[in-house]
Design an enzyme around this catalytic site. Structure first.
Site, PDB file in Angstrom:
ATOM      1  CD  GLN A  49      40.810  42.898  26.494  1.00 40.89           C
ATOM      2  OE1 GLN A  49      40.623  41.519  26.736  1.00 40.89           O
ATOM      3  NE2 GLN A  49      41.721  43.503  26.898  1.00 40.89           N
TER       4      GLN A  49
ATOM      5  CG  HIS B 247      40.486  51.908  31.215  1.00 39.95           C
ATOM      6  ND1 HIS B 247      40.753  52.526  32.384  1.00 39.95           N
ATOM      7  CD2 HIS B 247      39.493  50.957  31.641  1.00 39.95           C
ATOM      8  CE1 HIS B 247      39.667  52.127  33.361  1.00 39.95           C
ATOM      9  NE2 HIS B 247      39.204  51.270  32.877  1.00 39.95           N
ATOM     10  CD  GLU B 248      44.503  48.753  32.521  1.00 38.74           C
ATOM     11  OE1 GLU B 248      45.241  48.185  31.998  1.00 38.74           O
ATOM     12  OE2 GLU B 248      44.604  49.900  33.189  1.00 38.74           O
ATOM     13  N   GLY B 249      43.043  47.563  27.572  1.00 38.21           N
ATOM     14  CA  GLY B 249      42.668  46.842  26.313  1.00 38.21           C
ATOM     15  C   GLY B 249      41.496  46.981  25.783  1.00 38.21           C
TER      16      GLY B 249
ATOM     17  NE  ARG C 136      43.923  43.168  28.904  1.00 42.82           N
ATOM     18  CZ  ARG C 136      44.833  42.893  27.860  1.00 42.82           C
ATOM     19  NH1 ARG C 136      45.124  41.558  27.697  1.00 42.82           N
ATOM     20  NH2 ARG C 136      45.183  43.991  26.941  1.00 42.82           N
TER      21      ARG C 136
END
Length: 613
Positions: A470, A463-465, A319
């Site tokens: 978040q 992407h990555e959350g 992240r």
């Protein structure tokens, strides 16, 4: 590259005082000279091996072709191979590792700064972000044999790594994954590489999931171990983590010659990041039979049912890396549009009698509205870059500081990581949109790079959350965890900056405006949770994150300005003052509007029935 380097040098040395890191025993062998040598090397590689091929990898996407063994393999442009080889040869994959591991014991702060060059030059060629995160996870949670066979070969560049979380039917909802892992025989716990399981399932959106850049690909796969009744444990409690190599490996780290039952099912064709292979992978479908079994061979990492805890070690690193990628793309667009604005003649200034068509055209940078768009890009990009380096410094403090400093850094990172990932993803994307606008119609064509920067950056909110994930993490967990201790620490750091800024007449108004905004965030946080109803509190989590992010960036800019003299400023210093002024005058006033729906727990979105759409 020269503009980025000048900004990095200022932020690292004048603002963050990165040379102080050498007082830590781990970094005692380093100095500004060694830090600069790393930055020099990475800047050169990015300029020579990445930047010239950014458009090429965008137009020559990865191709899936027959591998001659009944399966598929991916073909990448030669430029991608050359860039990867140069990056590995630079030692940057293992830069932060111990000397005994072949690393440089480099501070993460310097590593993060250096990686900014690669992301600015060509984000979709990549800089082994997932490989490093994969190996770092194994160095913390893996057995000694797993470290030796898998992690160290990733650091050496022989293997690459992935993270395999999402599934076609589950997306970001990890509790709904169905990939299962069953013990491989009665002696499954005796394999020296780890308890051996057989995995069956499908994984989606796997970056670098198939390539020929290295000898092997080490997949870290989330899967569920069935209970005694053969059923999967619902929710996230049943998730475990497994090492699933593309090609099987012996305890000596050498390939056995057997292909694991991991098959490329297809490629995802994306709006941006087209140079990065993005895959759908099938595990245990029988197309790559190995040892006559049903299922891909995987080795348990850590304990059963603790996979998510292990994987979050990698996800948090990823992240911060995504935040840096978004920042770098925002800055790349800014540099391109600044150059265009300085050289593009169009229009004439408005005088007392209007425009004089007989006068020559002026460069568009002389128009106030173009300056507005450039200042916004500068404020977003350089503010985000400062935040990313600040977070990187906290990573170093967490790893090498005193126990008290390490604990404080941990809590600060808990709160700041969702912002570090999401704020640049949203507002550096807006910077890229403004870069297109500065170019006018030309910005919408492939004759200029800014349209690609926008396309590449649009992925970072996902992407990555995702953005929503978040935001829910920030308001639902991070600001209230441990009695709100992390939020209190962030507020304490901001107040420390405010105290110093209030002593300077040129910064006092900024300080007062930020103090009000900070107080508003605190009040809105309490109001959001006043009823104790998570659904009501989190219905407006995204505007909360936008407001909190703006407060954090305003704080970062104010702290940066403390290093700028109040008179006798250089042009670069004037630029920082004006970018910060833009942020305080044009951006910080948005905070009350965002927070109004948060503190009133506005139900508009949550209560709108499906039929109304």
């Amino acid at each position: 590259m020269s503009s980025l380097r000048a900004t990095l040098d200022f932020l690292l040395y004048d603002w963050l005082k990165a040379e102080r890191l050498t007082s830590h025993a781990r970094f005692a062998d380093h100095s500004r000279e060694t830090f600069d040598a790393v930055l020099d090397t990475c800047e050169r590689i990015a300029r020579e091996k990445y930047a010239p091929f950014n458009r090429l990898v965008d137009t020559q996407e990865p191709q899936a072709v027959d591998d001659g063994q009944g399966g598929l393999k991916v073909v990448l442009p030669q430029a991608t191979h050359d860039a990867h080889e140069a990056y590995v040869a630079s030692g940057m994959v293992s830069a932060a590792q111990d000397y005994d591991e072949g690393g440089m014991q480099l501070p993460y702060t310097i590593e993060a700064a250096a990686n900014g060059f690669f992301a600015t030059a060509s984000v979709s060629i990549g800089s082994s972000l997932l490989t490093k995160g994969n190996a770092n996870l194994l160095m913390v949670h893996g057995t000694e044999m797993q470290k030796e066979v898998f992690a160290r070969n990733e650091f050496a560049g022989r293997f690459t790594g992935t993270m395999c979380l999402s599934e076609p039917q589950a997306g970001s909802s990890l509790s709904d994954i169905t990939t299962r892992a069953t013990p491989d025989g009665d002696d499954f716990e005796r394999d020296p590489l780890g308890a051996r399981y057989r995995l069956k399932g499908n994984k989606m959106w796997i970056s670098a999931g198939e390539n020929e850049l290295a000898e092997n690909i080490i997949h870290l796969v989330l899967a569920k171990i069935p209970g005694p009744d053969g059923k999967l444990i619902p929710g996230t409690r049943g998730i475990s983590l497994f090492i699933v190599p593309k090609r099987l490996v012996g305890t000596d780290g050498q390939l056995t010659g057997e292909r694991n039952d991991v098959a490329l099912a297809g490629l995802n064709h994306k709006l941006g990041w087209r140079g990065t292979t993005n895959t759908l992978l099938n595990f245990g479908e029988g197309k790559s039979p190995v040892r006559g079994s049903a299922g891909a061979i995987g080795y348990l990492v850590g304990k059963p049912h603790e996979g998510l805890r292990c994987m979050f070690h990698m996800m948090n690193e990823a992240r911060i890396g995504i935040g840096m990628a978004a920042t770098a793309l925002g800055l790349a667009g800014y540099y391109a549009s600044l150059d265009y604005a300085k050289n593009r003649p169009q229009g004439r200034p408005i005088g007392p009698a209007g425009k004089d068509a007989a006068k020559p055209q002026v460069r568009i940078i002389e128009h106030p509205d173009v300056k507005r768009m450039l200042l916004a890009q500068k404020a977003y990009g350089e503010g985000a870059l400062a935040l990313m380096l600040y977070c990187a410094l906290l990573v170093d403090e967490q790893k090498t500081g005193t126990p008290e400093d390490a604990e404080e850094a941990r809590l600060l990172l808990e709160v700041l990581t969702p912002i570090a990932k999401s704020w640049p993803s949203e507002f550096c994307l807006e910077a890229n949109s403004l870069a297109i606008q500065v170019h006018g119609g030309y910005g919408y064509t492939r004759d200029f790079p800014v349209e690609q920067y926008w396309r590449d950056n649009r992925l970072n909110m996902i992407h990555e959350g995702t953005h929503g994930i978040q935001a829910a993490d920030l308001l639902g967990r991070k600001v209230v965890m441990e009695g709100g201790k992390g939020l209190q620490l962030v507020a304490g750091r901001i107040n420390r900056t405010l105290e110093s800024a209030l002593q300077r007449p040129d910064l006092a108004q900024h300080a007062n405006d930020l103090a009000k905004a900070l107080q508003h965030v605190g009040a809105a946080t309490k109001a959001a949770w006043a009823t104790g109803d998570p659904q009501a509190a989190l219905a407006n989590a995204v505007p909360y994150m936008q407001a909190f992010g703006h407060v954090v960036i305003a704080w970062i800019w104010l702290d940066v300005l403390l290093t700028v003299p109040d008179r006798g400023r250089t042009p670069a210093q004037v630029g920082r003052v004006q970018a910060a002024r833009y942020f305080f005058h044009y951006e910080l006033p948005k905070v009350p509007a965002w927070l109004k729906v948060v503190e009133t727990r506005d139900p508009t979105c949550a209560d709108t029935p499906e039929e109304a759409f």
